[in-house]
Motif scaffolding. Structure first.
Motif, PDB file in Angstrom:
ATOM      1  N   THR A 235       0.830  -1.205   0.000  1.00  0.00           N
ATOM      2  CA  THR A 235       0.000   0.000   0.000  1.00  0.00           C
ATOM      3  C   THR A 235       0.865   1.255   0.000  1.00  0.00           C
ATOM      4  O   THR A 235       0.558   2.246  -0.677  1.00  0.00           O
ATOM      5  CB  THR A 235      -0.922   0.009   1.230  1.00  0.00           C
TER       6      THR A 235
ATOM      7  N   GLY B 275       2.220  15.871   1.057  1.00  0.00           N
ATOM      8  CA  GLY B 275       1.152  15.649   0.086  1.00  0.00           C
ATOM      9  C   GLY B 275       0.210  16.830   0.019  1.00  0.00           C
ATOM     10  O   GLY B 275       0.120  17.641   0.957  1.00  0.00           O
TER      11      GLY B 275
ATOM     12  N   PHE C  18       3.921   5.873  -5.434  1.00  0.00           N
ATOM     13  CA  PHE C  18       3.802   6.029  -6.888  1.00  0.00           C
ATOM     14  C   PHE C  18       2.790   7.139  -7.221  1.00  0.00           C
ATOM     15  O   PHE C  18       3.020   7.938  -8.143  1.00  0.00           O
ATOM     16  CB  PHE C  18       3.361   4.721  -7.542  1.00  0.00           C
ATOM     17  N   SER C  19       1.675   7.163  -6.494  1.00  0.00           N
ATOM     18  CA  SER C  19       0.651   8.177  -6.739  1.00  0.00           C
ATOM     19  C   SER C  19       1.198   9.579  -6.501  1.00  0.00           C
ATOM     20  O   SER C  19       0.955  10.511  -7.288  1.00  0.00           O
ATOM     21  CB  SER C  19      -0.564   7.942  -5.835  1.00  0.00           C
ATOM     22  N   MET C  20       1.939   9.741  -5.402  1.00  0.00           N
ATOM     23  CA  MET C  20       2.516  11.048  -5.087  1.00  0.00           C
ATOM     24  C   MET C  20       3.618  11.417  -6.076  1.00  0.00           C
ATOM     25  O   MET C  20       3.717  12.569  -6.516  1.00  0.00           O
ATOM     26  CB  MET C  20       3.066  11.039  -3.658  1.00  0.00           C
TER      27      MET C  20
ATOM     28  N   THR D 173       5.698  17.387  -3.402  1.00  0.00           N
ATOM     29  CA  THR D 173       4.864  16.181  -3.317  1.00  0.00           C
ATOM     30  C   THR D 173       5.526  15.015  -4.052  1.00  0.00           C
ATOM     31  O   THR D 173       5.571  13.885  -3.551  1.00  0.00           O
ATOM     32  CB  THR D 173       3.473  16.440  -3.919  1.00  0.00           C
TER      33      THR D 173
ATOM     34  N   GLY E  88       3.858  10.767  -9.080  1.00  0.00           N
ATOM     35  CA  GLY E  88       3.288  11.184 -10.359  1.00  0.00           C
ATOM     36  C   GLY E  88       3.165  12.690 -10.497  1.00  0.00           C
ATOM     37  O   GLY E  88       3.065  13.207 -11.612  1.00  0.00           O
TER      38      GLY E  88
ATOM     39  N   PHE F 266       2.072   1.965  -3.413  1.00  0.00           N
ATOM     40  CA  PHE F 266       1.011   2.584  -4.220  1.00  0.00           C
ATOM     41  C   PHE F 266       0.895   4.076  -3.917  1.00  0.00           C
ATOM     42  O   PHE F 266       0.799   4.909  -4.828  1.00  0.00           O
ATOM     43  CB  PHE F 266      -0.327   1.890  -3.953  1.00  0.00           C
ATOM     44  N   ILE F 267       0.918   4.423  -2.623  1.00  0.00           N
ATOM     45  CA  ILE F 267       0.837   5.833  -2.227  1.00  0.00           C
ATOM     46  C   ILE F 267       2.036   6.601  -2.779  1.00  0.00           C
ATOM     47  O   ILE F 267       1.908   7.716  -3.301  1.00  0.00           O
ATOM     48  CB  ILE F 267       0.774   5.963  -0.691  1.00  0.00           C
TER      49      ILE F 267
ATOM     50  N   GLY G  32       6.981  11.663  -2.576  1.00  0.00           N
ATOM     51  CA  GLY G  32       6.489  10.366  -3.044  1.00  0.00           C
ATOM     52  C   GLY G  32       7.606   9.378  -3.304  1.00  0.00           C
ATOM     53  O   GLY G  32       7.491   8.184  -2.986  1.00  0.00           O
TER      54      GLY G  32
END
Length: 247
Positions: A48, A125, A54-56, A204, A58, A51-52, A208
């Protein structure tokens, strides 16, 4: 109507409370689960966290400094920050402080890793910045209440892996989030649109990449010295400003 101090800090205080509660529940679970269940829980948190991260990360694709792509700026900030962190021996300093606090509170686990991992997850974030500014300007804590719920659940899982160090991230939440809420009027003039501001996007994205390091450590793939990269968060907006000026 003038907002009271409690109105401006309501979301931050709720966030600190959920992380404290999550840490307490995580400590209750710690050591009471069979090893295989504890291991699968850590792996779930690790996946998880990736995933967080990778999302950040981006967000780097949306940031630009003049003609220079955000990914390049993020790389420069991360490498320079890592070099500074190693030169200043931040990782060792944090571990030394963490060991002293761990002995004082008789805690277990990896205090420093838990503190750094939780502080990054909970405080880096756009939700932190946007929610704190909204809370400080209007008294509306809705974004921070959503964040508080997510952080509280994450604190349970992180504490079961790292120990009591996760709970000390509350100090960072109170100082960082609370400070932004109290300075919201000034920040809203400097950052009229925080969600799209390239400096915020760059911080951010760099954060990430560091969160990805936390996930890699949780999965035991290798040892990323996440603490040494902390100066990169401060360098990111400076790198953007320099690139913008040169362009």
């Amino acid at each position: 109507m003038e907002l009271s101090l409690l109105d401006k800090l309501s979301g931050t205080l709720a966030n600190a409370a959920t992380v404290t509660l999550g840490t307490g529940l995580g400590l209750m679970l710690r050591g009471r689960l069979p090893e295989r269940m504890a291991r699968i829980m850590v792996q779930g948190v690790g996946l998880t966290t990736l995933f967080i991260g990778f999302s950040m990360a981006g967000a780097l694709g949306k940031a630009k400094g003049g003609a220079i792509d955000g990914v390049v700026l993020g790389l420069i900030a991360l490498v320079l920050g890592g070099l500074l962190g190693e030169w200043w021996r931040i990782e060792e300093a944090l571990e030394g402080i963490g060991e002293k606090i761990k002995r004082a509170v008789r805690g277990g686990g990896s205090f420093t890793e838990g503190f750094v991992a939780a502080s990054l997850l909970f405080c880096v974030g756009p939700m932190t910045l946007l929610g704190s500014i909204q809370n400080g300007l209007t008294g509306d804590p809705s974004i921070l209440l959503l964040k508080a719920t997510l952080d509280g659940l994450s604190a349970i899982a992180l504490t079961s892996s790292f120990g009591v160090g996760v709970g000390f991230s509350v100090l960072v939440i109170l100082g960082y989030q609370g400070g932004i809420a109290l300075l919201a009027g000034t920040l809203s003039q400097v950052l009229p649109n925080p969600a799209q501001d390239p400096r915020v996007l760059l911080v951010t994205g760099v954060g990430g990449l560091m969160v990805l390091g936390v996930g890699i450590n949780l999965l035991g793939l290798t040892k990323v010295r996440v603490g040494s990269f902390l100066p990169a968060l401060l360098l990111a907006p400076l790198v953007w400003a320099l690139a913008n000026w040169l362009s």
